[in-house]
Design an enzyme around this catalytic site. Structure first.
Site, PDB file in Angstrom:
ATOM      1  N   PRO A   1       0.645  -1.025  -0.039  1.00 41.24           N
ATOM      2  CA  PRO A   1      -0.235  -0.210  -0.124  1.00 41.24           C
ATOM      3  C   PRO A   1       0.814   1.666  -0.476  1.00 41.24           C
ATOM      4  O   PRO A   1       2.352   0.934   0.936  1.00 41.24           O
ATOM      5  CB  PRO A   1      -0.569  -0.146   0.972  1.00 41.24           C
ATOM      6  CG  PRO A   1       0.124  -0.873   2.082  1.00 41.24           C
ATOM      7  CD  PRO A   1       0.334  -1.705   1.344  1.00 41.24           C
ATOM      8  N   GLU A   2       0.051   2.652  -0.589  1.00 42.00           N
ATOM      9  CA  GLU A   2       1.452   3.583  -0.832  1.00 42.00           C
ATOM     10  C   GLU A   2       0.585   4.373   0.128  1.00 42.00           C
ATOM     11  O   GLU A   2      -0.720   3.930   0.829  1.00 42.00           O
ATOM     12  CB  GLU A   2       1.543   4.045  -1.930  1.00 42.00           C
ATOM     13  CG  GLU A   2       1.810   2.741  -3.420  1.00 42.00           C
ATOM     14  CD  GLU A   2       1.856   3.429  -4.693  1.00 42.00           C
ATOM     15  OE1 GLU A   2       2.496   5.162  -4.677  1.00 42.00           O
ATOM     16  OE2 GLU A   2       2.812   2.570  -5.285  1.00 42.00           O
TER      17      GLU A   2
ATOM     18  N   ARG B   1      -0.878 -13.170   3.155  1.00 39.70           N
ATOM     19  CA  ARG B   1       0.001 -13.340   2.990  1.00 39.70           C
ATOM     20  C   ARG B   1       0.947 -13.092   4.034  1.00 39.70           C
ATOM     21  O   ARG B   1       2.345 -13.479   4.393  1.00 39.70           O
ATOM     22  CB  ARG B   1       0.226 -12.534   1.695  1.00 39.70           C
ATOM     23  CG  ARG B   1      -0.431 -12.404   0.553  1.00 39.70           C
ATOM     24  CD  ARG B   1       0.447 -11.348  -0.472  1.00 39.70           C
ATOM     25  NE  ARG B   1      -0.228 -11.887  -1.918  1.00 39.70           N
ATOM     26  CZ  ARG B   1      -0.130 -12.489  -2.916  1.00 39.70           C
ATOM     27  NH1 ARG B   1       1.393 -12.649  -2.657  1.00 39.70           N
ATOM     28  NH2 ARG B   1      -0.433 -12.328  -3.862  1.00 39.70           N
TER      29      ARG B   1
END
Length: 295
Positions: A14-15, A131
């Protein structure tokens, strides 16, 4: 059920806009609330959890939420701060609170629910990470700037210390491509691949251009463009690639106005250009650009 963060073609971290969106979504149900109980359901994610994490969180009041780069910081009345990194698939799921006239019931526990915050106000915030590339750590609030994930970070791109003079100075003489320089978290914190691609298109700069060979005038022009792109993405709720959701469960909409990112082979949006957007790989990341508009 509320969701927070991200995968894309392959997966991506994510940014800044996505992290800001998730932080804003969980803040109303966490701030000024006591963590009545914290459940930690495994010993680690990307790295081991801190010692006695559940015990150190349980019974503590949340004073406020902040963001530093791509990390969510939760300040506690114990003088400690919880750092959360969402990783590639981390999501903050909120249940048990009222949205408008609707009550969000608690869902049944899911396989990848690794950390659960039971808030005193009745809400539950669940960190779900299939993940397991996410991370959490606890640190002394007064010494947070010494934390190994934070100490080398550059200034926030939306803050006052990130300005034209600073960026010109940091990029002067650098032999690295401008794309790589802007992704360097030591130069500016929180920028990621999507938004750098979009910024360089708006600036008309080719991603392979050497940072040190770009004029000071063009470097200075990057600062307001970076702020514009990030602010627009935050207002749109981040960029939704596959399963990203903002805090109210809605998709972010900034991806609908991508000008180059993920548009390989599509025509350039610039009037009278119509060249096809190209894709190259730089340091293992895809760069999208217009070969005519970006020099």
């Amino acid at each position: 059920m509320h969701k927070g963060v991200v995968t894309s073609k392959g997966a991506r971290m994510p940014e800044l806009p996505e992290v800001e969106t998730v932080k804003a979504g969980i803040a109303p149900v966490m701030e000024e609330q006591v963590i009545a109980r914290a459940d930690v359901n495994r010993p680690d994610l990307r790295w081991p959890f801190p010692d006695r994490m559940a015990e150190r969180l349980t019974g503590k009041r949340v004073l406020g939420l902040r963001r530093r780069s791509k990390y969510i910081l939760i300040d506690l009345d114990s003088a400690e701060t919880l750092l959360i990194h969402l990783g590639m698939s981390g999501r903050m799921l909120i249940s048990g609170h009222v949205v408008g006239e609707f009550h969000q019931p608690h869902p049944a526990p899911a396989k990848h629910d690794h950390v659960v915050f039971h808030m005193g106000g009745g809400a539950r915030i669940t960190f779900n990470d299939a993940r397991r590339f996410g991370a959490m750590d606890l640190m002394a609030t007064a010494r947070q700037d010494d934390h190994w994930l934070i100490r080398d970070l550059g200034p926030e791109p939306l803050g006052n210390t990130f300005n034209e003079t600073y960026l010109i100075d940091r990029l002067k003489g650098r032999n690295t491509p401008i794309k790589s320089a802007l992704l360097d978290q030591r130069i500016v914190a929180g920028l990621g691949n999507i938004y750098v691609c979009e910024v360089l298109f708006r600036a008309g700069i080719h991603p392979r251009r050497k940072a040190g060979n770009i004029s000071a005038r063009r470097i200075a022009a990057l600062v307001p463009l970076i702020r514009d792109v990030l602010s627009e993405a935050i207002a749109a709720g981040g960029s939704s690639l596959r399963d990203y959701r903002q805090s109210d469960g809605e998709l972010g909409y900034f991806q609908h106005v991508f000008q180059v990112y993920d548009r390989e082979g599509a025509p350039c949006v610039t009037a009278d250009c119509r060249k096809e957007i190209q894709r190259i790989v730089q340091s293992g990341r895809s760069s999208f650009f217009c070969p005519q508009c970006q020099r």
